[in-house]
Design a protein around this motif. Structure first.
Motif, mmCIF file in Angstrom:
data_model
loop_
_atom_site.group_PDB
_atom_site.id
_atom_site.type_symbol
_atom_site.label_atom_id
_atom_site.label_comp_id
_atom_site.label_asym_id
_atom_site.label_seq_id
_atom_site.Cartn_x
_atom_site.Cartn_y
_atom_site.Cartn_z
ATOM 1 N N LEU A 176 0.823 -1.211 0.000
ATOM 2 C CA LEU A 176 0.000 0.000 0.000
ATOM 3 C C LEU A 176 0.856 1.260 0.000
ATOM 4 O O LEU A 176 0.416 2.321 -0.442
ATOM 5 N N LEU A 177 2.097 1.139 0.489
ATOM 6 C CA LEU A 177 2.981 2.300 0.541
ATOM 7 C C LEU A 177 3.492 2.691 -0.833
ATOM 8 O O LEU A 177 4.144 3.730 -0.985
ATOM 9 N N ASN A 178 3.208 1.858 -1.852
ATOM 10 C CA ASN A 178 3.566 2.204 -3.226
ATOM 11 C C ASN A 178 2.527 3.130 -3.867
ATOM 12 O O ASN A 178 2.768 3.677 -4.944
ATOM 13 N N LEU A 179 1.379 3.280 -3.218
ATOM 14 C CA LEU A 179 0.322 4.134 -3.747
ATOM 15 C C LEU A 179 0.665 5.606 -3.545
ATOM 16 O O LEU A 179 1.432 5.962 -2.643
ATOM 17 N N PRO A 180 0.101 6.491 -4.370
ATOM 18 C CA PRO A 180 0.328 7.937 -4.188
ATOM 19 C C PRO A 180 -0.117 8.382 -2.795
ATOM 20 O O PRO A 180 -1.006 7.784 -2.193
ATOM 21 N N GLU A 181 0.496 9.433 -2.298
ATOM 22 C CA GLU A 181 0.186 9.917 -0.949
ATOM 23 C C GLU A 181 -1.282 10.273 -0.796
ATOM 24 O O GLU A 181 -1.871 10.062 0.265
ATOM 25 N N SER A 182 -1.887 10.818 -1.850
ATOM 26 C CA SER A 182 -3.299 11.210 -1.754
ATOM 27 C C SER A 182 -4.188 9.996 -1.514
ATOM 28 O O SER A 182 -5.177 10.074 -0.774
ATOM 29 N N VAL A 183 -3.841 8.857 -2.124
ATOM 30 C CA VAL A 183 -4.619 7.625 -1.923
ATOM 31 C C VAL A 183 -4.356 7.073 -0.522
ATOM 32 O O VAL A 183 -5.278 6.596 0.153
ATOM 33 N N GLN A 184 -3.101 7.147 -0.083
ATOM 34 C CA GLN A 184 -2.780 6.693 1.273
ATOM 35 C C GLN A 184 -3.545 7.507 2.310
ATOM 36 O O GLN A 184 -4.018 6.973 3.325
ATOM 37 N N GLU A 185 -3.687 8.800 2.071
ATOM 38 C CA GLU A 185 -4.432 9.657 2.991
ATOM 39 C C GLU A 185 -5.901 9.247 3.059
ATOM 40 O O GLU A 185 -6.516 9.316 4.126
ATOM 41 N N MET A 186 -6.454 8.806 1.930
ATOM 42 C CA MET A 186 -7.849 8.352 1.922
ATOM 43 C C MET A 186 -8.017 7.111 2.784
ATOM 44 O O MET A 186 -9.044 6.934 3.444
ATOM 45 N N LEU A 209 -9.021 6.555 -9.900
ATOM 46 C CA LEU A 209 -9.858 5.393 -9.593
ATOM 47 C C LEU A 209 -10.327 5.415 -8.144
ATOM 48 O O LEU A 209 -11.469 5.047 -7.845
ATOM 49 N N ALA A 210 -9.455 5.851 -7.230
ATOM 50 C CA ALA A 210 -9.826 5.918 -5.816
ATOM 51 C C ALA A 210 -10.996 6.875 -5.611
ATOM 52 O O ALA A 210 -11.936 6.580 -4.856
ATOM 53 N N LYS A 211 -10.959 8.012 -6.277
ATOM 54 C CA LYS A 211 -12.051 8.977 -6.167
ATOM 55 C C LYS A 211 -13.353 8.386 -6.700
ATOM 56 O O LYS A 211 -14.425 8.598 -6.133
ATOM 57 N N THR A 212 -13.254 7.624 -7.791
ATOM 58 C CA THR A 212 -14.437 6.988 -8.370
ATOM 59 C C THR A 212 -15.017 5.959 -7.412
ATOM 60 O O THR A 212 -16.239 5.872 -7.217
ATOM 61 N N ILE A 213 -14.144 5.156 -6.790
ATOM 62 C CA ILE A 213 -14.585 4.119 -5.855
ATOM 63 C C ILE A 213 -15.331 4.737 -4.677
ATOM 64 O O ILE A 213 -16.393 4.258 -4.269
ATOM 65 N N VAL A 214 -14.779 5.819 -4.136
ATOM 66 C CA VAL A 214 -15.408 6.476 -2.989
ATOM 67 C C VAL A 214 -16.716 7.140 -3.394
ATOM 68 O O VAL A 214 -17.735 7.013 -2.704
ATOM 69 N N ALA A 215 -16.705 7.831 -4.525
ATOM 70 C CA ALA A 215 -17.897 8.559 -4.968
ATOM 71 C C ALA A 215 -19.068 7.616 -5.249
ATOM 72 O O ALA A 215 -20.216 7.928 -4.933
ATOM 73 N N LYS A 216 -18.765 6.448 -5.820
ATOM 74 C CA LYS A 216 -19.824 5.499 -6.184
ATOM 75 C C LYS A 216 -20.075 4.441 -5.111
ATOM 76 O O LYS A 216 -20.995 3.638 -5.241
#
Length: 300
Positions: A176-186, A209-216
């Protein structure tokens, strides 16, 4: 003298020896199951560890612990060492949450277990205590594993055995630490679960994709399908002539995952079919990661 020197070798004692100090040992417990403290000291003589790896203490959780301490007292003593700068004080090695809650509960004294730790062991035990006892989110837990591996040279296998975790659990969290910081913050904020986040590790556009997952409000299975469609679109771009990139087998993907988890950086392996040669690519997200990689490659 030799025994004393062996105890002061930090990592020479072994992770299991340090774990014994973090966990409650049967010979140290009373009839009520609580650990027997070495002594009880005034709370003002106990100071927090300046290198405490955990910086966030939730007020509501501290208040809940303080309420429990008011009625039941501190069941598990604080693990401390004599303050190197003032022998009349003690420095917390493990148990800062209990110390903070005890102050909220207006306790004047706290029970402690005094241990002779050097600076390296203090940090190591503090990390272990956080992983074992605190309510960490997936990113905080993964960061703790990374610290134990990079700072102290522990392997995933060694961590799994000592902490009672599976190797796959540790490896999957560290990816998970390979993900962008913004995704880690989510993930840290609870907007995205660790299961959802894992589906995005190899995706080309994890933030979107993370924003889409959360929004939907997508399920993990739906998130997997979304990530797969982003990784393998129905109309792939034609490969340049002479390219030897092919669909990777499961072993290659597993090896990429293990290396990525060990380095906390994205690793890609391109192996020419039927040949011994290939290409290994390590991607870093910051100069700090590059410095860490250079330090690892220069060891020995």
């Amino acid at each position: 003298m030799a025994d004393k020197k062996e105890q002061r070798r930090g990592l020479g004692r072994g992770l299991s020896a340090l774990m014994a100090d973090v966990e409650t040992r049967p010979q140290q417990t009373g009839n009520d199951g609580a650990s027997r403290p070495d002594r009880v000291v005034p709370i003002e003589r106990v100071l927090p560890n300046p290198d405490q790896p955990r910086r966030t203490f939730t007020e509501a959780q501290l208040q809940e612990l303080a309420d429990s301490i008011k009625t039941k007292g501190i069941i598990q003593p604080l693990l401390v060492r004599v303050n190197p700068k003032n022998v009349d004080q003690f420095e917390i090695v493990a148990g800062e949450r209990r110390w903070r809650a005890a102050q909220m509960a207006q306790l004047h004294e706290v029970p402690v277990l005094v241990r002779d730790f050097d600076d390296t062991e203090v940090l190591e035990v503090a990390i272990i205590e956080n992983i074992q006892r605190a309510d960490l989110n997936a990113i905080e837990e993964a960061a703790g594993y990374r610290q134990l591996m990079f700072k102290f040279g522990h392997t995933q296998e060694k961590l799994a055995e000592a902490l009672g975790k599976s190797r796959s659990h540790i490896a999957n969290l560290m990816r998970l630490l390979n993900l962008p910081e913004s995704v880690q913050e989510m993930v840290e904020q609870g907007d995205l679960s660790a299961g959802h986040a894992r589906t995005l590790i190899t995706a080309p556009n994890p933030e979107e994709l993370a924003k889409t997952i959360v929004a939907k409000g997508l399920s993990v299975r739906a998130a997997e399908q979304l990530a797969k469609s982003a990784t393998n679109p129905s109309q792939p771009k034609p490969k340049p002539e002479g390219s030897f990139k092919v669909e990777k087998d499961a072993d290659t993907r597993a090896l990429e995952g293990d290396l990525s988890a060990a380095l906390s950086m994205k690793v890609s392996i391109d192996h020419k079919p039927g040949q011994e040669a290939g290409k290994l690519t390590i991607s870093y997200d910051s100069l700090e990661q590059l410095d860490a990689l250079c330090a690892m490659l220069s060891v020995g």
